[in-house]
Write an enzyme that holds these catalytic residues in place. Sequence first.
Site, PDB file in Angstrom:
ATOM      1  N   GLN A 100       0.727  -1.139  -0.163  1.00 34.11           N
ATOM      2  CA  GLN A 100      -0.310  -0.043  -0.094  1.00 34.11           C
ATOM      3  C   GLN A 100       0.854   1.285  -0.086  1.00 34.11           C
ATOM      4  O   GLN A 100       2.039   1.284   0.222  1.00 34.11           O
ATOM      5  CB  GLN A 100      -0.890   0.042   1.173  1.00 34.11           C
ATOM      6  CG  GLN A 100      -0.296  -0.212   2.641  1.00 34.11           C
ATOM      7  CD  GLN A 100      -1.070  -0.173   3.513  1.00 34.11           C
ATOM      8  OE1 GLN A 100      -1.356   0.973   4.488  1.00 34.11           O
ATOM      9  NE2 GLN A 100      -1.425  -1.221   4.035  1.00 34.11           N
ATOM     10  N   HIS A 102       0.113   5.812   0.583  1.00 38.49           N
ATOM     11  CA  HIS A 102      -1.031   6.801   1.175  1.00 38.49           C
ATOM     12  C   HIS A 102      -0.614   8.059   0.334  1.00 38.49           C
ATOM     13  O   HIS A 102       0.446   8.457   0.058  1.00 38.49           O
ATOM     14  CB  HIS A 102      -0.552   7.250   2.690  1.00 38.49           C
ATOM     15  CG  HIS A 102      -0.812   5.792   3.342  1.00 38.49           C
ATOM     16  ND1 HIS A 102      -1.746   5.121   3.508  1.00 38.49           N
ATOM     17  CD2 HIS A 102       0.141   5.285   4.427  1.00 38.49           C
ATOM     18  CE1 HIS A 102      -1.498   3.910   4.276  1.00 38.49           C
ATOM     19  NE2 HIS A 102      -0.301   4.222   4.670  1.00 38.49           N
ATOM     20  N   GLU A 137       2.975   8.329   8.194  1.00 33.55           N
ATOM     21  CA  GLU A 137       2.920   7.501   9.238  1.00 33.55           C
ATOM     22  C   GLU A 137       4.625   7.078   9.627  1.00 33.55           C
ATOM     23  O   GLU A 137       5.282   7.169   8.803  1.00 33.55           O
ATOM     24  CB  GLU A 137       2.119   6.233   9.143  1.00 33.55           C
ATOM     25  CG  GLU A 137       2.603   5.408   7.845  1.00 33.55           C
ATOM     26  CD  GLU A 137       1.826   4.331   7.709  1.00 33.55           C
ATOM     27  OE1 GLU A 137       0.545   4.405   7.872  1.00 33.55           O
ATOM     28  OE2 GLU A 137       2.104   3.078   7.405  1.00 33.55           O
ATOM     29  N   HIS A 266       4.793   0.544   0.707  1.00 32.41           N
ATOM     30  CA  HIS A 266       5.285  -0.396   1.840  1.00 32.41           C
ATOM     31  C   HIS A 266       4.360  -1.504   2.018  1.00 32.41           C
ATOM     32  O   HIS A 266       3.330  -1.687   1.719  1.00 32.41           O
ATOM     33  CB  HIS A 266       5.553   0.422   3.077  1.00 32.41           C
ATOM     34  CG  HIS A 266       4.218   1.171   3.717  1.00 32.41           C
ATOM     35  ND1 HIS A 266       3.615   2.291   2.991  1.00 32.41           N
ATOM     36  CD2 HIS A 266       3.282   0.764   4.407  1.00 32.41           C
ATOM     37  CE1 HIS A 266       2.844   2.824   3.623  1.00 32.41           C
ATOM     38  NE2 HIS A 266       2.464   1.969   4.381  1.00 32.41           N
ATOM     39  N   ARG A 285      -4.225   0.547  -2.075  1.00 31.84           N
ATOM     40  CA  ARG A 285      -3.646  -0.944  -2.120  1.00 31.84           C
ATOM     41  C   ARG A 285      -3.403  -1.545  -3.716  1.00 31.84           C
ATOM     42  O   ARG A 285      -4.228  -1.308  -4.545  1.00 31.84           O
ATOM     43  CB  ARG A 285      -4.529  -1.749  -1.409  1.00 31.84           C
ATOM     44  CG  ARG A 285      -5.002  -1.442   0.015  1.00 31.84           C
ATOM     45  CD  ARG A 285      -5.684  -2.512   0.758  1.00 31.84           C
ATOM     46  NE  ARG A 285      -5.981  -2.114   1.958  1.00 31.84           N
ATOM     47  CZ  ARG A 285      -7.038  -1.263   2.243  1.00 31.84           C
ATOM     48  NH1 ARG A 285      -7.905  -0.890   1.334  1.00 31.84           N
ATOM     49  NH2 ARG A 285      -7.584  -1.066   3.568  1.00 31.84           N
TER      50      ARG A 285
END
EC number: 5.3.1.8
Length: 413
Positions: A100, A102, A137, A266, A285
Amino acid sequence: MTVELLRNAVRPYAWGSRTTIPELLGRPVPAPHPEAELWMGAHPGDPSHVVSEDGTERSLLDLVESDPVGQLGEDCASRWGGRLPFLLKILAVEEPLSMQAHPSAEQAAEGWAREEAAGIPRDAPNRNYPDPTAKPELVCALTEFHALAGFRDPHRTVRLLRAIDTPGLTRYTELLAAQPDSNGLRALFTTLITMPQPTLDQLLPEVLDACVRHVKEHGEFDTECRTVLELGEAHPHDAGVLAALLLNRLTLHAGEALYLPAGNLHLYLHGTAVEILANSDNILRGGLTPKHVDVPELLRVVDFACGDMPVLRGERGDVDDRVAVYRTDAPEFELARLEWADDDNGEVRLGASGPQILLCTEGELLLCSEDGTKIELRRGESVWLPARDPDVRIRPILSGPARVFRATAGTCA
């Protein structure tokens, strides 16, 4: 002082562990079902609850919404529209997650507007952008933690592909060898992840057999090949298995962290970690999951910059070397690690710097405020410190070892 203990939600995803989170929380082990994530924050899907001294509880989300300035501070409340901008988690990864990435803030806003205009329900399983915000993140290992993250240097990837060469793989290897840069990686990744199923079903077994031979021969890329074999066993017809050959294979030791900005491709493989992220649900994804996969949209957001992923170990403070801060450019969050060695019972002062969540992962600690209020914090417990609280001091109840993670809003402009 209004600092209060939190009761946090556990998310029971299939890739989780039946022992890690129950053991941390002092519950019976093993749990009946896998427990993957412990959430600490004000996420609308599963907010924490603050527990008062009399045992009453209130949703942290409701608390923040009813008093955004008092809970978040004026600057944080203004910048993030009265929302707590971060979410803190414990990850208990027993089996690999999906591949996935972001979106950036701009990509998220555009994607959200596009899906709103198309009338896709925000809770629909095929919704890519349930909110208009970015989702950077940072993951910090509590145990040895294994991951794939970012694209490996293409010259080294060519060496890997040639080490497991098969008749069917050669043409793809040479595609990257002819252009060993970010553009070449983009071309090869796109080719692999969009490969027609009949072609994939012929090539993938060849590659897996070659990986088996490489492992038996104790080749240079033993770890990478073992990872591909693990993914291939779990997802035998998935193009993500081939795409995983292009990513850095990383092993983090306790206290080491990875920062995953917008566009970073990642995949978490195994281990236990603390994760802090922007309070968003936007995930694109590319495979290795039964969940919604949208390859064209993933390709719109993936960053094909290549090279080694920086491993963060925390920058020690000038004032107190018990505090290590993981510096990133994420405006939504900052994570710090506070540690006390054996026989150390010294105090650390937590300045009033906006909203804070403290999570204890080792030892027992005492929080004291200027007004004399005290609260004990034990392993597996977390507390909420609103912005309006005065300075708080924290120390081990007896002496170290002890460890606390501190989540705050970011300080970047």
